[in-house]
Design a protein around this motif. Structure first.
Motif, mmCIF file in Angstrom:
data_model
loop_
_atom_site.group_PDB
_atom_site.id
_atom_site.type_symbol
_atom_site.label_atom_id
_atom_site.label_comp_id
_atom_site.label_asym_id
_atom_site.label_seq_id
_atom_site.Cartn_x
_atom_site.Cartn_y
_atom_site.Cartn_z
ATOM 1 N N UNK A 119 0.424 -1.063 0.516
ATOM 2 C CA UNK A 119 0.253 0.635 0.054
ATOM 3 C C UNK A 119 1.144 1.446 -0.121
ATOM 4 N N UNK A 120 0.114 2.471 -0.651
ATOM 5 C CA UNK A 120 1.517 3.083 -0.763
ATOM 6 C C UNK A 120 -0.015 4.654 -0.142
ATOM 7 N N UNK A 121 0.549 5.629 0.570
ATOM 8 C CA UNK A 121 0.119 6.356 1.401
ATOM 9 C C UNK A 121 1.124 7.733 1.007
ATOM 10 N N UNK A 122 2.069 7.296 1.300
ATOM 11 C CA UNK A 122 2.865 8.748 1.031
ATOM 12 C C UNK A 122 4.696 8.053 0.755
ATOM 13 N N UNK A 234 1.973 19.600 2.751
ATOM 14 C CA UNK A 234 1.021 19.536 2.731
ATOM 15 C C UNK A 234 0.648 17.550 2.800
ATOM 16 N N UNK A 235 1.132 17.022 2.217
ATOM 17 C CA UNK A 235 1.065 15.839 2.360
ATOM 18 C C UNK A 235 1.364 14.479 3.562
ATOM 19 N N UNK A 236 2.454 15.316 3.628
ATOM 20 C CA UNK A 236 2.933 15.293 5.629
ATOM 21 C C UNK A 236 1.389 15.554 7.118
ATOM 22 N N UNK A 237 1.707 16.540 6.345
ATOM 23 C CA UNK A 237 0.179 17.402 7.385
ATOM 24 C C UNK A 237 -0.942 15.880 7.180
ATOM 25 N N UNK A 263 5.498 9.362 16.745
ATOM 26 C CA UNK A 263 5.770 9.865 15.208
ATOM 27 C C UNK A 263 3.852 10.218 15.747
ATOM 28 N N UNK A 264 3.509 9.356 16.472
ATOM 29 C CA UNK A 264 1.481 9.128 16.219
ATOM 30 C C UNK A 264 1.660 10.738 17.745
ATOM 31 N N UNK A 265 2.155 10.904 18.316
ATOM 32 C CA UNK A 265 1.893 11.816 19.492
ATOM 33 C C UNK A 265 2.718 12.956 19.016
ATOM 34 N N UNK A 266 3.054 13.339 18.050
ATOM 35 C CA UNK A 266 3.405 14.477 17.056
ATOM 36 C C UNK A 266 2.245 14.311 16.177
ATOM 37 N N UNK A 267 1.398 12.975 15.323
ATOM 38 C CA UNK A 267 0.444 13.736 14.683
ATOM 39 C C UNK A 267 -0.131 14.023 14.613
ATOM 40 N N UNK A 268 -1.202 13.991 16.270
ATOM 41 C CA UNK A 268 -2.086 14.135 17.095
ATOM 42 C C UNK A 268 -2.186 16.139 16.973
ATOM 43 N N UNK A 269 -0.863 16.861 16.858
ATOM 44 C CA UNK A 269 -0.939 17.765 16.934
ATOM 45 C C UNK A 269 -1.005 18.810 15.739
ATOM 46 N N UNK A 270 -1.863 17.701 15.154
ATOM 47 C CA UNK A 270 -2.083 18.442 13.385
ATOM 48 C C UNK A 270 -2.902 19.309 13.332
ATOM 49 N N UNK A 271 -3.314 20.189 12.798
ATOM 50 C CA UNK A 271 -4.497 21.117 13.627
ATOM 51 C C UNK A 271 -5.733 21.607 12.410
ATOM 52 N N UNK A 272 -6.188 21.644 12.814
ATOM 53 C CA UNK A 272 -7.883 22.262 11.648
ATOM 54 C C UNK A 272 -7.083 22.950 10.308
ATOM 55 N N UNK A 274 -3.855 23.823 9.502
ATOM 56 C CA UNK A 274 -2.840 22.905 9.060
ATOM 57 C C UNK A 274 -3.773 22.009 7.352
ATOM 58 N N UNK A 275 -5.039 21.592 8.007
ATOM 59 C CA UNK A 275 -4.928 20.475 7.257
ATOM 60 C C UNK A 275 -6.041 21.734 5.946
ATOM 61 N N UNK A 276 -6.432 22.373 6.493
ATOM 62 C CA UNK A 276 -7.500 23.193 5.918
ATOM 63 C C UNK A 276 -6.333 24.356 4.780
#
Length: 378
Positions: A119-122, A234-237, A263-272, A274-276
């Motif tokens: 599988x290829x996500x990134x 953006x792909x990282x976010x 990495x998961x704990x850091x990923x939890x900090x991705x904000x709305x 950031x995604x916008x």
């Protein structure tokens, strides 16, 4: 060190000559737990049925050889897994195999199976394929079924094949994608218009790409994708946010590897916000790639800007984030992308040549790759 988590046979037992294929441990096989190579999922119940791609392979006459190892939870580029083992890199066992579909690339590169699914996500098909010196294809997003594949919800992830030759890649695509047209994938691509993207890469990698295109003799022109770096960020976010939603609850188990937990704990900090911002970049980058492909059937560039680092360097903390700098943007945009091994002067290692096509034109990507493969063998 093993490419496989579990070996078994599923498929036509009365046809010992049937081609063999291995399946990444994030894809369901009936009767086998899908653990994504994580202790946190070791007690998962066996899958009740095959993922749709697995069933289609069996129906097409392929023999399933087992579940392949992977970077835990498909959330890493090195392929190192201290719980299930780190698959060996067939090009050089001192080097990382790449992730996250490390076992699939390793099994194909070592000749243990004819093909494998990852599988290829990134970049998780193309990165390990390039590291291990084999072919890997990320189809157009949404073209190949993800029914029975983890994570369940994604805007990036694609199931894709590994093989040692393009003919086998085409055969796998024919099996897993009912809309795939093998005749188009095997058409003569000598007249294809090719755009070469100007990117930063090590000199030996850049020379390998230039040399491969010169030997292919196809018409080329150089272009730039101005929003490539923005698309990578953006792909990282997006991958951080979507992986957190899928697997963040596993932190409470206390069973995750240290790198995945961090990495998961850091990923939890991705904000709305950031995604916008990432979605704005997604639209802009997709439009830029589409415009470039109006004047060319495919665009080519290195798969990775440098060769894979050593296992020791990775364990000592050497950053591998740049490994996906030329790969991840095309997960964000959803275009089909394939990596083809190409020779490096005065080296036994192979580099990766990435071929990106128009959405839904996976067959054209395959035909160009098959043509370049044939020209490199002459």
């Amino acid at each position: 060190m093993s490419a496989f988590i579990k070996t078994f046979e599923v498929g036509p037992q009365d046809r010992p000559s049937a081609p063999t294929i291995a399946i990444k441990d994030s894809i369901d096989i009936a009767g086998c737990a899908t653990t994504a190579a994580s202790r946190a999922l070791a007690d998962a119940p066996p899958a009740a049925r095959h993922a749709q791609v697995v069933q289609r392979l069996i129906d097409a006459g392929w023999r399933i050889a087992g579940k392949t190892n992977m970077h835990e939870l498909a959330f890493g580029m090195t392929g190192i897994n201290d719980v299930s083992g780190t698959p060996p890199n067939p090009q050089d066992p001192a080097l990382i195999p790449g992730g996250s579909s490390s076992g699939s690339a390793s099994a194909v590169g070592d000749g243990l199976v004819d093909a494998a699914l990852g599988t290829d996500t990134g970049g998780s098909v193309r990165c390990p394929a390039a590291c291990c010196g084999v072919i890997g294809l990320k189809p157009t997003f949404g073209r190949v079924s993800r029914d029975g594949v983890a994570p369940r919800e994604t805007t990036l992830d694609c199931v894709g094949p590994f093989a040692r030759d393009m003919n086998t890649i085409i055969d796998v695509m024919l099996a897993i994608d009912p809309s795939f047209q093998p005749g188009k994938a095997r058409r003569d691509a000598s007249k294809a218009r090719v755009a070469i993207i100007d990117v930063e890469a090590d000199d030996d990698i850049s020379r390998a790409v230039a040399g491969a295109m010169e030997r292919a003799g196809v018409a080329t022109r150089k272009v730039r994708l101005e929003s490539m770096k923005d698309a990578f960020v953006a792909g990282l976010a997006v991958i951080n946010a979507e992986t957190w939603r899928a697997f963040g609850h596993l932190i409470a188990s206390g069973k995750l590897g240290a790198d995945i937990d961090a990495r998961l704990r850091a990923a939890a900090n991705t904000s709305a916000a950031d995604l916008d911002a990432a979605e704005r970049v997604r639209r802009a980058f997709t439009d830029e790639v589409d415009r470039t492909l109006e004047e060319a059937e495919v665009i080519v560039l290195p798969t990775m800007p440098s060769l894979p680092i050593t296992l020791d360097a990775a364990r000592e903390g050497t950053s591998v984030i740049a490994m996906s700098s030329l790969i991840r943007p095309f997960n964000l945009s959803g275009h089909p992308a394939l990596t083809l091994p190409i020779p490096i002067e005065q080296s036994r290692m192979k580099a990766g040549l990435q071929i990106v096509g128009r959405k839904g034109r996976d067959e054209m990507v395959c035909s160009v790759a098959a043509f370049i493969e044939a020209m490199l063998q002459t």
